[in-house]
Design an enzyme around this catalytic site. Structure first.
Site, PDB file in Angstrom:
ATOM      1  N   HIS A   1      -8.125  -4.550  -1.734  1.00 51.98           N
ATOM      2  CA  HIS A   1      -6.848  -4.089  -1.202  1.00 51.98           C
ATOM      3  C   HIS A   1      -6.209  -5.085  -0.241  1.00 51.98           C
ATOM      4  O   HIS A   1      -4.979  -5.199  -0.185  1.00 51.98           O
ATOM      5  CB  HIS A   1      -7.077  -2.752  -0.481  1.00 51.98           C
TER       6      HIS A   1
ATOM      7  N   ASP B   1      -9.638  -3.415  -5.948  1.00 52.62           N
ATOM      8  CA  ASP B   1      -9.037  -2.546  -4.933  1.00 52.62           C
ATOM      9  C   ASP B   1      -9.572  -1.124  -5.091  1.00 52.62           C
ATOM     10  O   ASP B   1      -9.364  -0.484  -6.122  1.00 52.62           O
ATOM     11  CB  ASP B   1      -7.516  -2.556  -5.085  1.00 52.62           C
TER      12      ASP B   1
ATOM     13  N   SER C   1       0.843  -1.188   0.000  1.00 53.29           N
ATOM     14  CA  SER C   1       0.000   0.000   0.000  1.00 53.29           C
ATOM     15  C   SER C   1       0.880   1.241   0.000  1.00 53.29           C
ATOM     16  O   SER C   1       1.650   1.436  -0.942  1.00 53.29           O
ATOM     17  CB  SER C   1      -0.956  -0.049   1.189  1.00 53.29           C
TER      18      SER C   1
END
Length: 726
Positions: free
Chosen positions: A698, A663, A578
């Site tokens: 995600h 995501d 991330s």
């Protein structure tokens, strides 16, 4: 911690989701020798088409030739992603037996059939359990104690049948313990469907369409408050709903129009107040409503002021308030409960002063105690204060922890009247451990320790060492390795980093890490600026126009590991996910010679293009983290480090990128564009592969076995890059 922690209250629970595995070790599979990294590039990687897309801002024109990859409704985009997956499959084909071995090894390190530490709430023991061969947890309770009959509340395995993805995002029992609100995410996009279940009949009484997952019960057991998202997945409205009434009759309670802010609801542990928190990255505002009067009006505690963050807890005849007003690391205030009035700042009185080196992370109130979670020199401490001590001067004390480096957090603690504090402790060598601590007697009981088959903590050594950053600041690293490892400069070494949003990168325990340690790796965690590892100022010194400190800190950590002969660049692999993927992109652009292989996990690498598109989820709220590129000063600074903008014609390490098609936080196109540009520009023949999971978001795979398979793949990538065949 591996716990999913929902907001604490008298009706909300902490549900621990765990991975568990078989007790028997799977038989080893013969391992094929990896292809030589110099000769394996016989297949041609997919080369994305280039379509001119000039973007001009502040008189500066950027050419974004891969902009077209953002449109996943375009069949050509899906075709390209499928080609990426096919190429990755081909390039990793020789590691298939290794992946199977690693998967079996991962399973052998966890207890497959297991049960969480139960948490007491309103006469019931709540827990979750896993069963061998099943992907998901089952959420249950027993009345009285654990000898009572089991009630299954949510069977995730049953609900997941026929689905590629399923995640439990919310879970809250009504005050009378007869109803359950739970929220499911069906594709990883964070779009949640909420259900109200009658626990006596098992019937679903209400279903809320797509909502945000924040939820609170009023004390009448029929009125609920919930949030919804806008098109950019910003939580921007709060509604009130009465069970049994049409959703069209729901009342809009609050509409937050400033797109830098999100709004959420919760409930105090005392069950006296419904809370509504409006928050940006820099500012926080709290509203309160009497939980016995759900049709009443919320009242603001203290109107928002830019940069002022505060939180409110209720305890008896007072409120406990954490504030950063004149206190970068926060201080604790109290204010009286006054009928028909909220505790405005004018009524606040300081009870714990600000300390420059100790951050007050949170306060938890019980009827006779309150617990401050503090971060001192990077380590968590629990400060317990007894409001009615038996002996004068015996009001506050700290829980003592046995190791020099560790991570600790509070557990469920749903019962407001209890003298017992549930907390969770772990370290690089100590598995996740649950304790019940008697706040009066100052004694504790071990409730549960994560069972790790075939593991002896005495076989491993952990250290806390320090690198020196380019500006002279000492950057801590937590490292762990197997006893007997020598500082020869030749050890394979894994360095992990994050460094954003003030989120600490604490030294936790992970059974999956043993795969590396048993193969002679040194495993290191870099506690770099931008994270919250060393307090609030540590965070402030790694954001906005100081963001490059995050990257140079990480490089300094890598250089220190080489200088101190833990490893050498040819043996050093790195990973970040991330915002940690942004870190990977930045340091790989800055010092590609320092690393052998890199994993960009769901990486935020297309910084400028994302931060100039206010229609995307998170963008406007992120202005207070990275800066607003519509301001030229921030635009120029972002452009100077944004990974996608700074790819150059030079040699790069071996690279793996991973992403999920659904995501909503870091869209799939960011790593896809980055991979395309790297392939266009890089001058080496090192492997660059990207794996796109076409059915997740995600957080990756939702099933525990699927998650282990993904980790086995990623581990096989690192081992192949280092020429380790088994």
């Amino acid at each position: 911690m591996k716990s999913i922690i929902f907001p604490h209250s008298a009706t909300a629970l902490v549900c621990t989701v765990f991975f568990s595995t078989m007790s028997a070790i799977a038989q080893e599979t013969p391992i094929a020798k990896p292809q030589s990294l110099k000769t394996m590039n016989t297949a041609q990687p997919p080369m994305a088409k280039k379509h001119s897309h000039p973007v001009t801002l502040h008189g500066d024109t950027r050419q974004d030739d891969y902009f077209w990859l953002r449109d996943k409704t375009n069949p050509e985009v899906i075709k390209h992603l499928e080609e990426e997956n096919a190429y990755t499959e081909l390039m990793m084909a020789d590691t298939k037996p290794l992946q199977e071995k690693l998967f079996a090894e991962l399973k052998s390190r966890i207890k497959e059939t297991d049960q969480s530490a139960p948490g007491r709430n309103n006469g019931y023991q709540y827990y979750s359990r896993t069963e061998a061969g099943k992907q998901y947890s089952t959420y249950c309770r027993r009345k009285g104690d654990m000898k009572g009959a089991e009630e299954v509340l949510v069977d995730m395995n049953q609900l997941a049948e026929g689905k590629k993805f399923l995640a439990l995002r919310a879970y809250s029992v009504s005050p009378n313990a007869q109803l359950l609100a739970y929220g499911l995410d069906y594709d990883g996009s964070r779009k949640i469907t909420m259900y109200i279940k009658d626990l006596q009949t098992g019937k679903i009484l209400d279903e809320f369409g797509v909502m945000g997952g924040a939820f609170a019960w009023a004390n009448d057991n029929k009125t609920v408050f919930y949030n919804i998202y806008d098109e950019a997945l910003r939580s921007y409205k709060i509604f009130r709903h009465v069970l049994g009434t049409p959703k069209t009759e729901d009342v809009e309670i609050f509409h937050e129009k400033d797109d830098k802010f999100d709004v959420y609801v919760g409930k105090t542990r005392s069950a006296k107040y419904i809370t509504m928190t409006v928050a940006s990255k820099l500012t926080r505002e709290v509203w309160l409503l009497d939980a016995d009067n759900p049709s009443g009006q919320f009242a603001v505690v203290e109107p928002r002021k830019t940069g002022h963050e505060y939180s409110v807890e209720h305890q008896g005849n007072r409120f406990l308030i954490l504030t950063n007003d004149n206190a970068v690391n926060f201080r604790l205030m109290e204010a009286p409960v006054t009928p028909n009035a909220t505790p405005s700042q004018a009524t606040w009185k300081e009870i714990v002063a600000h300390r420059p080196t100790v951050k007050l992370e949170d306060v938890d109130a019980f009827d006779k105690f309150f617990v401050l979670t503090e971060r001192d020199a990077g380590l968590i401490k629990f400060r317990i204060t007894n409001d009615k001590p038996a002996v004068s001067g015996n009001e506050s004390h700290y829980i003592q922890f046995p190791e020099q480096s560790y991570i600790a957090g509070l557990g469920a603690n749903a019962d407001y009247t209890t003298p017992t504090l549930r907390y969770i402790y772990e370290s690089l060598t100590t598995p996740e451990t649950y304790y019940d601590y008697d706040m009066t007697a100052r004694t504790q009981v071990l409730v549960k320790r994560q069972e790790v088959p075939n593991y002896n903590p005495d076989n491993y050594v952990s250290e806390r060492i320090y690198a020196t950053a380019s500006d002279g600041v000492k950057i801590p690293m937590s490292i762990v390795y197997k006893k007997g490892i020598k500082k020869s400069g030749a050890n394979p070494t894994f360095l992990y980093g994050y460094g954003s949003y003030g989120i600490p990168n604490d030294p936790d325990f992970r059974a999956s890490r043993l795969i590396f340690l048993e193969r002679g790796f040194v495993y290191a965690i870099a506690h770099i600026r931008g994270g919250g590892d060393m307090g609030k100022q540590w965070y402030e010194d790694g954001k906005f126009l100081k963001k490059k400190n995050t990257f140079t800190d990480f490089i300094a950590c890598a250089e220190h590991l080489v200088k101190e002969k833990y490893t050498k660049p040819e043996k050093l692999v790195i990973e970040g996910r991330s915002a940690g993927g942004l870190l990977m992109g930045a340091v790989t652009n800055m010092r590609p010679d320092l690393f052998k292989a890199v994993h960009y996990g769901v990486p935020f690498v297309d910084v400028i293009n994302t931060m100039t598109d206010a229609t995307l989820p998170l963008t406007t709220g992120e202005y207070e983290e990275w800066g607003n590129p519509n301001d030229k000063q921030y635009y120029d600074y972002m452009k100077s480090y944004a990974p996608y903008e700074n790819v150059e014609k030079k040699k790069y390490p071996i690279i793996l990128m991973t992403t999920g098609l659904n995501d909503s936080q870091v869209p799939y196109w960011e790593p896809t564009k980055m991979a395309a540009k790297l392939r266009e520009m890089k001058t080496d023949k090192n492997m660059l592969i990207m794996k796109v999971n076409m059915g997740v978001g995600h957080g990756g795979a939702s099933g525990r076995y699927d998650a282990l398979k993904d980790r086995a793949f990623e581990t096989a990538f690192f081992l192949k890059a280092l020429g380790i065949s088994k």
